[in-house]
Design a protein around this motif. Sequence first.
Motif, short mmCIF file in Angstrom:
data_model
loop_
_atom_site.label_atom_id
_atom_site.label_comp_id
_atom_site.label_asym_id
_atom_site.label_seq_id
_atom_site.Cartn_x
_atom_site.Cartn_y
_atom_site.Cartn_z
N ASN A 295 56.90 -45.23 102.75
CA ASN A 295 57.93 -44.30 103.21
C ASN A 295 58.72 -43.72 102.04
N LYS B 287 55.11 -50.95 104.08
CA LYS B 287 55.38 -49.67 104.75
C LYS B 287 56.61 -49.01 104.16
N GLU C 74 64.69 -34.42 106.42
CA GLU C 74 65.67 -34.83 107.43
C GLU C 74 64.97 -35.50 108.62
N LYS C 75 63.89 -34.89 109.09
CA LYS C 75 63.16 -35.44 110.23
C LYS C 75 62.54 -36.79 109.87
N PHE C 76 61.96 -36.87 108.67
CA PHE C 76 61.34 -38.13 108.25
C PHE C 76 62.39 -39.23 108.08
N SER C 77 63.58 -38.85 107.62
CA SER C 77 64.66 -39.82 107.45
C SER C 77 65.06 -40.41 108.80
N ARG C 78 65.13 -39.55 109.82
CA ARG C 78 65.48 -40.03 111.17
C ARG C 78 64.39 -40.94 111.73
N GLU C 79 63.14 -40.56 111.51
CA GLU C 79 62.03 -41.33 112.08
C GLU C 79 61.82 -42.67 111.37
N SER C 80 62.00 -42.67 110.05
CA SER C 80 61.73 -43.89 109.28
C SER C 80 62.96 -44.75 109.04
N GLY C 81 64.14 -44.18 109.23
CA GLY C 81 65.37 -44.91 108.94
C GLY C 81 65.63 -45.05 107.46
#
Length: 253
Positions: free
Chosen positions: A56, A52, A73-80
């Motif tokens: 990512n 995974k 930015e949003k994906f970075s927050r959601e995926s870490g």
Amino acid sequence: MSGQNSGKKVIGLRAQAEVHKGQRDICLTTFLKVEIPLKDWQNRLSQVKISKQDLNKLIMNYLVIEGYKDAAEKFSRESGLHPGIELASIEDRMTIRNAIEEGHIENAIERVNDLDPEILDTNPRLYFHLQLQRLIELIRNNHISTALEFASEELAPLGLTNPEFLEELERTMALLAFENMQQSPVSYLLEQSQRQKLASELNSAILTAQCQEKDPKLPGLLRMLVWAQNQLEEKVSFPKIKNLVTAELEAPN
């Protein structure tokens, strides 16, 4: 003489036999082509382990290179997952991309020159494509007189320096030959995908000037998928992904 005729006959019979043998082998190969049912293929795919984290990284790579700052930015927050660069650094590219996709070509050119004037100075093809898109936007907005003047004064001289430029200009001017431009064989020039294509071309040029990776990995992997399926299909009948958007498997015919 009879010996020569006999020899020719033997050679002819052997050649004919080889042809029949080749045809038989082709038929046999086709007949024996393995077919894998959809359920079996799905079971095989389910056994393939994919990280995974790798997926990512692939998504983040695409978002960053294509300049989708907010999505990254949003994906970075959601995926870490850290994007690998300061997302603020792609703000200029995102603004320029948005200007192109909204049809504000002059604004995009000004912003590129503010960012790095050498980008367009050293890339005549890109500069021509930007100017050509300005012409397309004039035609789209029915500013015909202005479009004709712009084509004559700005684009025609560029076309004289390169036959490909002239061909592209003539193709674009063909939009004016139809009262309803949507019926023109080049009506695709008015589609949003044309703006997006130019935005990606400009984005790649900016990334190259900044010594960054200019092509996302995802499109290359999709091309490799299509190639691999075509190679496998020569030997095996199996469920294929024909629609890359939905990624649905279609059972073999």
